[in-house]
Write a protein that holds these residues in place. Structure first.
Motif, PDB file in Angstrom:
ATOM      1  N   SER A  97       0.823  -1.206   0.000  1.00  0.00           N
ATOM      2  CA  SER A  97       0.000   0.000   0.000  1.00  0.00           C
ATOM      3  C   SER A  97       0.860   1.260   0.000  1.00  0.00           C
ATOM      4  O   SER A  97       2.076   1.205   0.226  1.00  0.00           O
ATOM      5  N   ALA A  98       0.206   2.411  -0.202  1.00  0.00           N
ATOM      6  CA  ALA A  98       0.937   3.669  -0.356  1.00  0.00           C
ATOM      7  C   ALA A  98       1.671   4.091   0.905  1.00  0.00           C
ATOM      8  O   ALA A  98       2.785   4.615   0.839  1.00  0.00           O
ATOM      9  N   ASN A  99       1.045   3.856   2.061  1.00  0.00           N
ATOM     10  CA  ASN A  99       1.720   4.223   3.302  1.00  0.00           C
ATOM     11  C   ASN A  99       1.441   3.177   4.379  1.00  0.00           C
ATOM     12  O   ASN A  99       0.678   2.230   4.175  1.00  0.00           O
ATOM     13  N   VAL A 100       2.058   3.373   5.524  1.00  0.00           N
ATOM     14  CA  VAL A 100       2.035   2.377   6.596  1.00  0.00           C
ATOM     15  C   VAL A 100       0.614   2.119   7.085  1.00  0.00           C
ATOM     16  O   VAL A 100       0.177   0.965   7.207  1.00  0.00           O
ATOM     17  N   ASP A 136       2.137   7.688   8.230  1.00  0.00           N
ATOM     18  CA  ASP A 136       1.947   8.358   6.941  1.00  0.00           C
ATOM     19  C   ASP A 136       3.136   8.191   5.999  1.00  0.00           C
ATOM     20  O   ASP A 136       3.136   8.756   4.905  1.00  0.00           O
ATOM     21  N   ARG A 137       4.107   7.422   6.413  1.00  0.00           N
ATOM     22  CA  ARG A 137       5.318   7.275   5.603  1.00  0.00           C
ATOM     23  C   ARG A 137       5.117   6.202   4.526  1.00  0.00           C
ATOM     24  O   ARG A 137       4.567   5.131   4.809  1.00  0.00           O
ATOM     25  N   LYS A 147      10.008  -2.165   8.200  1.00  0.00           N
ATOM     26  CA  LYS A 147       9.108  -2.955   7.355  1.00  0.00           C
ATOM     27  C   LYS A 147       8.655  -4.224   8.075  1.00  0.00           C
ATOM     28  O   LYS A 147       7.488  -4.619   7.983  1.00  0.00           O
ATOM     29  N   LYS A 148       9.565  -4.868   8.795  1.00  0.00           N
ATOM     30  CA  LYS A 148       9.202  -6.091   9.521  1.00  0.00           C
ATOM     31  C   LYS A 148       8.116  -5.793  10.553  1.00  0.00           C
ATOM     32  O   LYS A 148       7.144  -6.544  10.697  1.00  0.00           O
ATOM     33  N   ARG A 149       8.276  -4.692  11.252  1.00  0.00           N
ATOM     34  CA  ARG A 149       7.304  -4.344  12.291  1.00  0.00           C
ATOM     35  C   ARG A 149       5.955  -3.970  11.685  1.00  0.00           C
ATOM     36  O   ARG A 149       4.905  -4.303  12.240  1.00  0.00           O
ATOM     37  N   VAL A 150       5.964  -3.298  10.544  1.00  0.00           N
ATOM     38  CA  VAL A 150       4.705  -2.963   9.872  1.00  0.00           C
ATOM     39  C   VAL A 150       4.006  -4.232   9.386  1.00  0.00           C
ATOM     40  O   VAL A 150       2.784  -4.377   9.507  1.00  0.00           O
ATOM     41  N   ALA A 151       4.777  -5.184   8.844  1.00  0.00           N
ATOM     42  CA  ALA A 151       4.190  -6.447   8.387  1.00  0.00           C
ATOM     43  C   ALA A 151       3.552  -7.205   9.551  1.00  0.00           C
ATOM     44  O   ALA A 151       2.459  -7.770   9.422  1.00  0.00           O
ATOM     45  N   ILE A 152       4.219  -7.205  10.696  1.00  0.00           N
ATOM     46  CA  ILE A 152       3.672  -7.866  11.882  1.00  0.00           C
ATOM     47  C   ILE A 152       2.417  -7.145  12.354  1.00  0.00           C
ATOM     48  O   ILE A 152       1.422  -7.776  12.734  1.00  0.00           O
ATOM     49  N   ALA A 153       2.431  -5.798  12.301  1.00  0.00           N
ATOM     50  CA  ALA A 153       1.262  -5.029  12.711  1.00  0.00           C
ATOM     51  C   ALA A 153       0.061  -5.342  11.829  1.00  0.00           C
ATOM     52  O   ALA A 153      -1.077  -5.396  12.312  1.00  0.00           O
TER      53      ALA A 153
END
Length: 281
Positions: A97-100, A136-137, A147-153
């Protein structure tokens, strides 16, 4: 009686080039377990995960989830993936996606939840993984650890019954590695099953209820996380080293005769307490 969340019988997977990634593998997974999947590169760990989430179909063999054979039509796979979440080793395979915040929202939105519920779950998942300030990044501007933490989230926000995490701490610094493992402990309860693959034997030894070791597409050990490190044959075949706490305790025991009360410590804190209590030094 403990429920088996997965029953795998005779699972084989052959890729188009003729390579066998999994060979006649059979395995049962009990609900509510924290399981560490160990094995050398090429053992078949990632391929097994892709089967448990329905992303790959077996060449032969069957997989049953909660007693029912996995089907591969669109409706059945959507239902399975609501209940079995997967975090890939390479987060670039997962983030698009465009942002987190949009990326983390994608899964919950596809579950059909109300917008306010999605917002609440996403905010909570971002806070738990400490990525709120990144919301918003653009995802392609993130570091590997971010990126790993966003994927887990993204998986956390969906609240699946089963977590499959492929090398969740690789690429993370020690602080965030501890934070992610603490998060997994906090979400774990008798109705949640967590299976993670890792090359970190110290992490597996300290964290897991059960260890599964794979080699050459097969399971060569399934059992408690202490006995496996007494099995020199399994360690040699899977190219595994012994955890440092385990090795230190074994070395310290050489100074006296072991007793039946010698429970092997699994954390640094347990080892230090035992040394202080029994004056082993």
């Amino acid at each position: 009686m403990e429920e088996h969340i997965f029953n795998i019988e005779g699972l084989t997977h052959q890729f188009a080039d003729g390579t066998f990634a999994i060979k006649n593998l059979s395995l049962t997974v009990q609900q509510g377990k924290k399981i560490a999947l160990l094995g050398n590169n090429g053992a078949g760990k990632s391929t097994l995960f892709l089967h448990l989430n329905g992303l790959l179909q077996p060449t032969s063999g069957t997989i049953r989830y909660k007693g029912k054979k996995i089907k591969y039509d669109r409706k059945a796979l959507l239902s399975l993936r609501k209940q079995v979440g997967i975090v890939f080793q390479d987060p670039d395979s997962q983030l698009f996606s465009a942002n987190v915040q949009q990326d983390i929202s994608f899964g919950p939105m596809n579950l059909g939840w109300e917008r306010n519920v999605v917002h609440e779950k996403v905010q909570w998942a971002m806070a738990q993984t400490e990525v709120t300030e990144l919301k918003d990044r653009p995802t392609h501007f993130l570091s590997l650890g971010q990126k790993k933490r966003v994927a887990i989230a993204g998986v956390l926000a969906m609240e699946p019954d089963v977590w499959l995490l492929d090398e969740p701490t690789s690429g993370l610094d020690p602080y965030f590695s501890r934070q992610i493992m603490s998060l997994l402990d906090s979400i774990h309860h008798p109705d949640k099953t967590i299976i993670l693959s890792t090359h970190d034997v110290n992490l597996a030894y300290q964290w897991a209820d059960e260890v599964v070791v794979m080699n050459d597409g097969k399971v060569i050990y399934q059992g408690d996380p202490v006995s496996v490190f007494h099995d020199e044959d399994v360690l040699m075949r899977a190219h595994l080293e012994k955890p440092w706490v385990f090795e230190m305790f074994q070395a310290l025991l050489k100074s006296r005769i072991p007793s039946e009360k010698d429970l092997v410590p699994r954390t640094k804190e347990e080892l230090l307490q035992k040394m202080e209590r029994e004056r082993i030094y």
